[in-house]
Design a protein around this motif. Sequence first.
Motif, short mmCIF file in Angstrom:
data_model
loop_
_atom_site.label_atom_id
_atom_site.label_comp_id
_atom_site.label_asym_id
_atom_site.label_seq_id
_atom_site.Cartn_x
_atom_site.Cartn_y
_atom_site.Cartn_z
N TRP A 187 7.39 15.24 -5.62
CA TRP A 187 7.83 16.18 -4.58
C TRP A 187 9.35 16.24 -4.62
O TRP A 187 10.01 15.21 -4.76
N LYS A 188 9.91 17.45 -4.54
CA LYS A 188 11.35 17.63 -4.62
C LYS A 188 11.90 18.16 -3.30
O LYS A 188 11.42 19.19 -2.80
N ALA A 189 12.88 17.46 -2.77
CA ALA A 189 13.52 17.93 -1.54
C ALA A 189 14.22 19.26 -1.80
O ALA A 189 14.82 19.47 -2.86
N ALA A 190 14.12 20.17 -0.82
CA ALA A 190 14.69 21.51 -0.99
C ALA A 190 16.21 21.49 -0.86
O ALA A 190 16.77 20.77 -0.03
N LYS A 191 16.86 22.26 -1.70
CA LYS A 191 18.30 22.51 -1.56
C LYS A 191 18.49 23.70 -0.63
O LYS A 191 17.56 24.49 -0.44
N PRO A 192 19.68 23.85 -0.06
CA PRO A 192 19.91 24.97 0.86
C PRO A 192 19.56 26.32 0.24
O PRO A 192 19.94 26.61 -0.89
N GLY A 193 18.77 27.10 0.98
CA GLY A 193 18.41 28.44 0.53
C GLY A 193 17.21 28.50 -0.38
O GLY A 193 16.74 29.59 -0.72
N GLU A 194 16.67 27.34 -0.80
CA GLU A 194 15.52 27.35 -1.69
C GLU A 194 14.21 27.52 -0.92
O GLU A 194 14.11 27.14 0.24
N ILE A 195 13.22 28.07 -1.58
CA ILE A 195 11.89 28.15 -1.01
C ILE A 195 11.37 26.73 -0.78
O ILE A 195 11.60 25.83 -1.59
N SER A 196 10.69 26.51 0.35
CA SER A 196 10.24 25.14 0.66
C SER A 196 9.07 25.16 1.62
O SER A 196 8.75 26.18 2.23
N TRP A 197 8.43 23.98 1.72
CA TRP A 197 7.34 23.76 2.66
C TRP A 197 7.61 22.44 3.39
O TRP A 197 8.20 21.51 2.82
N ASP A 198 7.16 22.37 4.63
CA ASP A 198 7.33 21.13 5.40
C ASP A 198 6.39 20.05 4.85
O ASP A 198 5.27 20.34 4.43
N SER A 199 6.87 18.82 4.87
CA SER A 199 6.06 17.69 4.43
C SER A 199 6.48 16.46 5.23
O SER A 199 7.49 16.48 5.93
N PRO A 200 5.72 15.36 5.13
CA PRO A 200 6.12 14.13 5.84
C PRO A 200 7.47 13.60 5.37
O PRO A 200 8.08 12.77 6.06
N TRP A 201 7.98 14.06 4.22
CA TRP A 201 9.23 13.54 3.66
C TRP A 201 10.37 14.54 3.81
O TRP A 201 11.46 14.36 3.27
#
Length: 469
Positions: A187-201
């Motif tokens: 799992w990769k943490a999102a950078k500002p402005g990137e597409i993302s989904w919420d997760s426990p991390w």
Amino acid sequence: MLKIYNTLTRKKEEFHPVHPGVVNMYVCGPTVYNYIHIGNARSAIAFDTVRRYLEYIGYQVNYVSNFTDVDDKMIKAAHDQGITVPELADKYIKAFMEDTNAINIEPATMHPRATENIPEIIDFVQKLIDKGYAYVVDGDVYYRARKFKNYGQLSGQSIDDLEVGASEHVSADEVGKKEDPMDFALWKAAKPGEISWDSPWGAGRPGWHIECSVMSTKYLDNTIDIHAGGQDLEFPHHENEIAQSEAATGKKFVNYWMHNGFVTIGKDNEKMSKSLHNFITVHDIIKHVDPQVLRFFMATTQYRRPIQYSEANLTDAKNNLEHIQNAYNNLEYRKNDAHDGSEIHVQSKLSDFKEHFIEAMNDDINVQNGIAVVYELVKYANVYAKQASVNQDDIADIQKLLQELLSIFGVKIVATGQIDDDAIQQLIDQRNEARRNKDFALSDKIRDDLKAQGIILEDTPQGTRYRKE
């Protein structure tokens, strides 16, 4: 008995699916940020051919092939084109389906997308964390490769030897976060402005490898019969899939691993790839090459062997396909004077051809030996068509077997160039009359005029027929 070369064991093994009569097969699909090149198409064609053969010998095939619709390349391509990642994915998935349809690849039983399975991916990653196979650092989740005792078995290397190859896939910002250089992102943490989904991390997106573990086990089974893809996927992608999946489920992930060879290009036989900027897209090539010829060219090389792409090799494939088509047309033409019924020796010969074809293909889908049988069948068809007396049922059965065997290569063959066009028939009649009158100048002129229109005349003992170039 079908035998398949298993990359995991480095030998041919008798094929026995988990569930008798049913094959669960997963093939890694494209990352949809561009049109597919013919190197990508090679994998799709190779395993579509495998699927077709499995179905031909009686198996029900559950065929799953994914779309990677979010990753670094897609984020960059979407940014460069000024569209969203989902818009980019939709654009190139549509193009993929159009291009693969043109080269007669059967749609998968299911084409899941990574972004359609985010909840399942998160649950899978959490299971690996809970089992101690994964850890969280600043919103990223990494897999502990050394904790999996069989890591490196697929690629046939020790984990220490694999470190060099793994370094090519590690970005600079990951180096300081990992416990070990061999660890890989789940799992990769999102950078500002990137597409993302919420997760426990925290907000982020899946790593590349995890999606295939999740989708193959979700849509097929914890243990699947066949997992396939290009040989460049052996490490790290497939190696990592095994580690993730078996750690999570506690079961063997795949019974038979199949990997296709590369498409090479140029005098140095360089691997075709986007990174080397030497690729040719299917989207472009089928604008000037008959898709059937491209399909035939690529489907008639055994899947583990490399394919040398060149205009000369495409021309050879075109000529071979025309030779087959002409044999089919020769039979079609003889229907005009064929008798009812069939002969035992013809039917026996056709049974032999089919038996020899299956024998060839059962040896690790050896399409080169398989197509050699087809060429022998073509010779037989031509000899039969020249006989003074032929039978309707025999003609139909020879044509049916030709269609049947060629369909496994993804090639459709139907009658063409029959004498049913009144204008062409009138010219042929005029030419025949000129020949009877020894007016060879007129005869030659009619032949040449038709040739200029793409109509090729062929004089046979049974009369004059034509075909279209």
